[in-house]
Design a protein around this motif. Sequence first.
Motif, PDB file in Angstrom:
ATOM      1  N   LYS A  27      12.507 -28.418  18.676  1.00 20.35           N
ATOM      2  CA  LYS A  27      12.144 -27.212  20.041  1.00 20.35           C
ATOM      3  C   LYS A  27      13.067 -27.067  20.748  1.00 20.35           C
ATOM      4  O   LYS A  27      14.632 -27.358  20.189  1.00 20.35           O
ATOM      5  CB  LYS A  27      11.464 -28.049  20.411  1.00 20.35           C
ATOM      6  CG  LYS A  27      12.512 -29.381  20.875  1.00 20.35           C
ATOM      7  CD  LYS A  27      11.630 -30.842  21.699  1.00 20.35           C
ATOM      8  CE  LYS A  27      11.845 -31.052  23.175  1.00 20.35           C
ATOM      9  NZ  LYS A  27      12.971 -30.775  23.854  1.00 20.35           N
ATOM     10  N   LEU A  28      13.730 -27.111  22.123  1.00 18.17           N
ATOM     11  CA  LEU A  28      14.114 -25.931  22.672  1.00 18.17           C
ATOM     12  C   LEU A  28      15.383 -27.546  23.305  1.00 18.17           C
ATOM     13  O   LEU A  28      14.008 -28.368  24.067  1.00 18.17           O
ATOM     14  CB  LEU A  28      13.965 -25.283  23.690  1.00 18.17           C
ATOM     15  CG  LEU A  28      15.385 -24.867  25.369  1.00 18.17           C
ATOM     16  CD1 LEU A  28      16.551 -24.041  24.580  1.00 18.17           C
ATOM     17  CD2 LEU A  28      14.202 -24.776  26.529  1.00 18.17           C
ATOM     18  N   ALA A  29      16.569 -27.868  22.988  1.00 19.65           N
ATOM     19  CA  ALA A  29      17.140 -29.231  23.679  1.00 19.65           C
ATOM     20  C   ALA A  29      16.726 -28.958  25.244  1.00 19.65           C
ATOM     21  O   ALA A  29      17.770 -28.018  26.122  1.00 19.65           O
ATOM     22  CB  ALA A  29      18.497 -29.533  23.262  1.00 19.65           C
ATOM     23  N   THR A  30      16.223 -30.329  25.897  1.00 20.33           N
ATOM     24  CA  THR A  30      15.698 -29.555  27.221  1.00 20.33           C
ATOM     25  C   THR A  30      16.757 -31.569  27.904  1.00 20.33           C
ATOM     26  O   THR A  30      16.565 -31.395  29.088  1.00 20.33           O
ATOM     27  CB  THR A  30      14.452 -29.613  27.276  1.00 20.33           C
ATOM     28  OG1 THR A  30      13.245 -30.722  26.851  1.00 20.33           O
ATOM     29  CG2 THR A  30      14.269 -28.909  27.381  1.00 20.33           C
ATOM     30  N   ASP A  31      16.674 -32.544  26.797  1.00 19.96           N
ATOM     31  CA  ASP A  31      17.841 -33.264  27.701  1.00 19.96           C
ATOM     32  C   ASP A  31      18.973 -33.855  27.157  1.00 19.96           C
ATOM     33  O   ASP A  31      19.026 -33.603  25.960  1.00 19.96           O
ATOM     34  CB  ASP A  31      16.724 -34.926  26.870  1.00 19.96           C
ATOM     35  CG  ASP A  31      14.916 -35.431  27.672  1.00 19.96           C
ATOM     36  OD1 ASP A  31      14.559 -34.541  28.321  1.00 19.96           O
ATOM     37  OD2 ASP A  31      14.504 -35.132  26.208  1.00 19.96           O
ATOM     38  N   GLU A  34      19.685 -35.170  23.680  1.00 20.10           N
ATOM     39  CA  GLU A  34      19.683 -33.740  22.737  1.00 20.10           C
ATOM     40  C   GLU A  34      20.535 -32.986  22.463  1.00 20.10           C
ATOM     41  O   GLU A  34      20.964 -32.646  21.107  1.00 20.10           O
ATOM     42  CB  GLU A  34      18.274 -32.994  23.158  1.00 20.10           C
ATOM     43  CG  GLU A  34      16.477 -34.137  22.968  1.00 20.10           C
ATOM     44  CD  GLU A  34      15.182 -33.568  23.435  1.00 20.10           C
ATOM     45  OE1 GLU A  34      14.600 -33.908  22.672  1.00 20.10           O
ATOM     46  OE2 GLU A  34      15.832 -32.250  24.387  1.00 20.10           O
ATOM     47  N   LEU A  35      20.669 -32.828  23.363  1.00 13.61           N
ATOM     48  CA  LEU A  35      22.345 -31.934  23.105  1.00 13.61           C
ATOM     49  C   LEU A  35      23.583 -32.467  22.735  1.00 13.61           C
ATOM     50  O   LEU A  35      24.557 -32.422  21.957  1.00 13.61           O
ATOM     51  CB  LEU A  35      22.594 -31.292  24.773  1.00 13.61           C
ATOM     52  CG  LEU A  35      21.591 -30.224  25.272  1.00 13.61           C
ATOM     53  CD1 LEU A  35      21.742 -30.010  27.011  1.00 13.61           C
ATOM     54  CD2 LEU A  35      21.991 -28.766  24.433  1.00 13.61           C
ATOM     55  N   LEU A  67      21.740 -21.214  23.841  1.00 14.12           N
ATOM     56  CA  LEU A  67      20.360 -22.029  24.153  1.00 14.12           C
ATOM     57  C   LEU A  67      20.755 -23.033  22.420  1.00 14.12           C
ATOM     58  O   LEU A  67      20.983 -22.007  21.879  1.00 14.12           O
ATOM     59  CB  LEU A  67      19.190 -21.607  23.510  1.00 14.12           C
ATOM     60  CG  LEU A  67      18.983 -20.595  25.220  1.00 14.12           C
ATOM     61  CD1 LEU A  67      18.011 -19.928  25.002  1.00 14.12           C
ATOM     62  CD2 LEU A  67      19.123 -21.321  26.458  1.00 14.12           C
ATOM     63  N   THR A  85      19.766 -28.681  14.093  1.00 11.53           N
ATOM     64  CA  THR A  85      20.094 -28.089  15.312  1.00 11.53           C
ATOM     65  C   THR A  85      20.748 -26.694  14.649  1.00 11.53           C
ATOM     66  O   THR A  85      21.317 -26.330  13.539  1.00 11.53           O
ATOM     67  CB  THR A  85      20.980 -28.569  16.165  1.00 11.53           C
ATOM     68  OG1 THR A  85      21.694 -27.765  17.841  1.00 11.53           O
ATOM     69  CG2 THR A  85      22.379 -29.175  15.870  1.00 11.53           C
ATOM     70  N   ARG A  87      21.810 -22.739  17.317  1.00 13.59           N
ATOM     71  CA  ARG A  87      22.011 -22.174  18.625  1.00 13.59           C
ATOM     72  C   ARG A  87      22.010 -20.824  19.233  1.00 13.59           C
ATOM     73  O   ARG A  87      21.904 -20.517  17.542  1.00 13.59           O
ATOM     74  CB  ARG A  87      23.384 -22.507  19.001  1.00 13.59           C
ATOM     75  CG  ARG A  87      24.331 -21.499  18.647  1.00 13.59           C
ATOM     76  CD  ARG A  87      25.631 -21.727  19.430  1.00 13.59           C
ATOM     77  NE  ARG A  87      26.871 -21.246  19.176  1.00 13.59           N
ATOM     78  CZ  ARG A  87      28.139 -21.441  18.685  1.00 13.59           C
ATOM     79  NH1 ARG A  87      28.620 -21.741  19.428  1.00 13.59           N
ATOM     80  NH2 ARG A  87      29.304 -20.823  18.276  1.00 13.59           N
ATOM     81  N   THR A 178       6.381 -21.350  23.864  1.00 13.25           N
ATOM     82  CA  THR A 178       6.687 -22.218  24.114  1.00 13.25           C
ATOM     83  C   THR A 178       7.767 -23.254  23.909  1.00 13.25           C
ATOM     84  O   THR A 178       7.236 -23.893  23.484  1.00 13.25           O
ATOM     85  CB  THR A 178       4.930 -22.768  24.226  1.00 13.25           C
ATOM     86  OG1 THR A 178       4.784 -22.376  22.601  1.00 13.25           O
ATOM     87  CG2 THR A 178       3.999 -22.572  24.747  1.00 13.25           C
ATOM     88  N   GLU A 180       9.712 -24.359  24.896  1.00 15.77           N
ATOM     89  CA  GLU A 180      10.511 -25.936  25.008  1.00 15.77           C
ATOM     90  C   GLU A 180       9.898 -26.790  25.056  1.00 15.77           C
ATOM     91  O   GLU A 180      10.085 -28.590  24.215  1.00 15.77           O
ATOM     92  CB  GLU A 180      10.010 -25.565  26.702  1.00 15.77           C
ATOM     93  CG  GLU A 180      10.603 -24.945  27.942  1.00 15.77           C
ATOM     94  CD  GLU A 180      10.849 -23.873  27.937  1.00 15.77           C
ATOM     95  OE1 GLU A 180       9.591 -23.344  27.376  1.00 15.77           O
ATOM     96  OE2 GLU A 180      11.209 -22.452  28.515  1.00 15.77           O
TER      97      GLU A 180
END
Length: 191
Positions: A27-31, A34-35, A67, A85, A87, A178, A180
């Motif tokens: 998924k996209l790192a949103t928290d 996670e980053l 991203l 990961t 980017r 989707t 995220e």
Amino acid sequence: MMTADWIPACAASETVAAYRPVEYRVKLATDGWELREALALRRAVFCAEQRLFNFTDADDIDEAGALTLVAVSCIHSMAEDVVGTVRVHALGNGVWQGSRLAVRRDYRGQAWLGSELIHLAVSLAHARGATRFLAQVQQQNVALFERLHWRAIEAIELRGRPHMRMEADLAHYPPCTTFELGFLTTLRSAA
């Protein structure tokens, strides 16, 4: 009566395999965690292990808002650790690029984690209007990218190491809106 040196015969010869979660969310790192873990993983791979950079591999691309996508191990669908990961960022005129693909050393036996990250990266860019998606791939990973419908453009050298500039065939990467949430994938044997 048992003595301290008594060991059941079966215990002496058994080896226990390392635990591996069976679910992963790509998924996209949103928290924030996670980053942080994604950057720590990149440092472990590109600075400590491969020695391509001294203290950090973060650069202007990160500062400009690239991203970050992550592969997160899950236990009962609950996030546990970032184990991979990559980017992605727009270069302009519909051209996007992926970079800094990394999978934690103890998870590399699951070669598909890198493939799933690549799939989401290209599909995300495709959803955001990419007409081309490029990457500078370390030579040892070219065969993997070719299996994933990428073509070699030119051999290059980066930081003293052989790389191949490659382009994804977008026809094999339907747009994903989707990102995220990403997708849940389950453990399977390495190909």
